[in-house]
Design an enzyme around this catalytic site. Structure first.
Site, PDB file in Angstrom:
ATOM      1  N   ASP A   1       0.854  -1.189   0.000  1.00 44.90           N
ATOM      2  CA  ASP A   1       0.000   0.000   0.000  1.00 44.90           C
ATOM      3  C   ASP A   1       0.891   1.240   0.000  1.00 44.90           C
ATOM      4  O   ASP A   1       1.905   1.302   0.705  1.00 44.90           O
ATOM      5  CB  ASP A   1      -0.917   0.000   1.233  1.00 44.90           C
TER       6      ASP A   1
ATOM      7  N   ASN B   1     -12.963  -3.335   2.182  1.00 39.02           N
ATOM      8  CA  ASN B   1     -14.012  -2.332   2.252  1.00 39.02           C
ATOM      9  C   ASN B   1     -14.918  -2.465   1.035  1.00 39.02           C
ATOM     10  O   ASN B   1     -14.435  -2.690  -0.084  1.00 39.02           O
ATOM     11  CB  ASN B   1     -13.397  -0.926   2.289  1.00 39.02           C
TER      12      ASN B   1
ATOM     13  N   GLY C   1     -16.346   2.397   3.222  1.00 38.51           N
ATOM     14  CA  GLY C   1     -15.143   3.230   3.121  1.00 38.51           C
ATOM     15  C   GLY C   1     -14.239   2.860   1.950  1.00 38.51           C
ATOM     16  O   GLY C   1     -13.051   3.178   1.954  1.00 38.51           O
TER      17      GLY C   1
ATOM     18  N   HIS D   1     -11.821  -1.353  -7.291  1.00 39.59           N
ATOM     19  CA  HIS D   1     -11.348  -2.658  -7.798  1.00 39.59           C
ATOM     20  C   HIS D   1     -11.101  -3.497  -6.542  1.00 39.59           C
ATOM     21  O   HIS D   1     -10.354  -3.048  -5.659  1.00 39.59           O
ATOM     22  CB  HIS D   1     -10.056  -2.483  -8.610  1.00 39.59           C
TER      23      HIS D   1
ATOM     24  N   HIS E   1      -9.993  -5.301  -3.472  1.00 42.94           N
ATOM     25  CA  HIS E   1      -8.682  -5.484  -2.846  1.00 42.94           C
ATOM     26  C   HIS E   1      -8.873  -5.909  -1.409  1.00 42.94           C
ATOM     27  O   HIS E   1      -9.761  -5.419  -0.718  1.00 42.94           O
ATOM     28  CB  HIS E   1      -7.825  -4.218  -2.922  1.00 42.94           C
TER      29      HIS E   1
ATOM     30  N   HIS F   1      -6.900  -5.735   2.097  1.00 44.26           N
ATOM     31  CA  HIS F   1      -5.773  -5.168   2.835  1.00 44.26           C
ATOM     32  C   HIS F   1      -5.231  -6.282   3.733  1.00 44.26           C
ATOM     33  O   HIS F   1      -6.008  -6.942   4.438  1.00 44.26           O
ATOM     34  CB  HIS F   1      -6.229  -4.026   3.748  1.00 44.26           C
TER      35      HIS F   1
HETATM   36  P1  AMP Z   1      -9.854   1.424   0.180  1.00 44.51           P
HETATM   37  O1  AMP Z   1     -10.178   2.639   0.978  1.00 44.51           O
HETATM   38  O2  AMP Z   1     -10.197   0.142   0.882  1.00 44.51           O
HETATM   39  O3  AMP Z   1     -10.413   1.481  -1.222  1.00 44.51           O
HETATM   40  O4  AMP Z   1      -8.269   1.375   0.072  1.00 44.51           O
HETATM   41  C1  AMP Z   1      -7.552   1.893  -0.991  1.00 44.51           C
HETATM   42  C2  AMP Z   1      -6.103   1.785  -0.634  1.00 44.51           C
HETATM   43  O5  AMP Z   1      -5.334   1.950  -1.811  1.00 44.51           O
HETATM   44  C3  AMP Z   1      -5.604   2.827   0.372  1.00 44.51           C
HETATM   45  O6  AMP Z   1      -5.059   2.159   1.503  1.00 44.51           O
HETATM   46  C4  AMP Z   1      -4.545   3.593  -0.420  1.00 44.51           C
HETATM   47  O7  AMP Z   1      -3.444   3.994   0.388  1.00 44.51           O
HETATM   48  C5  AMP Z   1      -4.146   2.587  -1.469  1.00 44.51           C
HETATM   49  N1  AMP Z   1      -3.576   3.146  -2.694  1.00 44.51           N
HETATM   50  C6  AMP Z   1      -4.075   4.156  -3.452  1.00 44.51           C
HETATM   51  N2  AMP Z   1      -3.296   4.363  -4.534  1.00 44.51           N
HETATM   52  C7  AMP Z   1      -2.297   3.448  -4.465  1.00 44.51           C
HETATM   53  C8  AMP Z   1      -1.162   3.156  -5.287  1.00 44.51           C
HETATM   54  N3  AMP Z   1      -0.900   3.838  -6.420  1.00 44.51           N
HETATM   55  N4  AMP Z   1      -0.329   2.164  -4.910  1.00 44.51           N
HETATM   56  C9  AMP Z   1      -0.569   1.475  -3.761  1.00 44.51           C
HETATM   57  N5  AMP Z   1      -1.615   1.698  -2.948  1.00 44.51           N
HETATM   58  C10 AMP Z   1      -2.469   2.677  -3.290  1.00 44.51           C
END
Ligand code: AMP
Length: 118
Positions: free
Chosen positions: A33, A91, A97, A102, A104, A106
């Site tokens: 992340d 999420n 949140g 796409h 993912h 965590h």
């Molecule tokens: P969510 O709020 O569950 O959609 O989490 C999105 C996550 O993507 C957040 O923890 C961001 O820090 C992470 N994120 C956004 N852009 C990037 C990126 N280019 N590379 C890696 N992580 C990213």
């Protein structure tokens, strides 16, 4: 919600934006992340175009679902979290949140993760 091909993780999958890759196979990509919330904070994503876990469970093949779940365990092992444990979180939608549309997971590890929800 229909899938937005311009979301940031789609760009990472196409190689248009770099990532710090942890693991990749035919079905899954895992990378650090960009804004880690814990000592270890990895994102595990399927390569298919799925908005969130609901979309994935509705549309993905059994093979994709199995591969995605197995990859989470594999990545946890790769980052040394097998023995001490870790947390996986996804999420979904605005109340959940979710910022990037796409799917993912965590994966948090490397220290006590703490309170489940804040
Ligand atoms: P969510 O709020 O569950 O959609 O989490 C999105 C996550 O993507 C957040 O923890 C961001 O820090 C992470 N994120 C956004 N852009 C990037 C990126 N280019 N590379 C890696 N992580 C990213």
């Amino acid at each position: 919600m229909s899938y937005d091909k311009n979301n940031i993780f789609a760009k990472i999958l196409r190689g248009e934006i770099p990532c710090k890759k942890v693991y990749e196979n035919d079905h899954v990509l895992a990378f650090h992340d960009i804004n880690p919330q814990k000592k270890v904070h990895i994102l595990v994503i399927p390569k298919g175009e799925y908005v969130d876990l609901n979309d994935f469970n509705n549309k993905a093949s059994d093979k994709e679902i199995v591969e995605f779940n197995k990859a989470v365990t594999h990545v946890a092992n790769l980052v040394g979290a097998k023995d001490k444990g870790y947390r996986v979180l996804t999420n979904i939608g605005s109340d959940g949140g979710q910022e990037v549309p796409h799917l993912h997971f965590h994966l948090f590890a490397g220290e006590k993760i703490g309170k489940m929800v804040s």
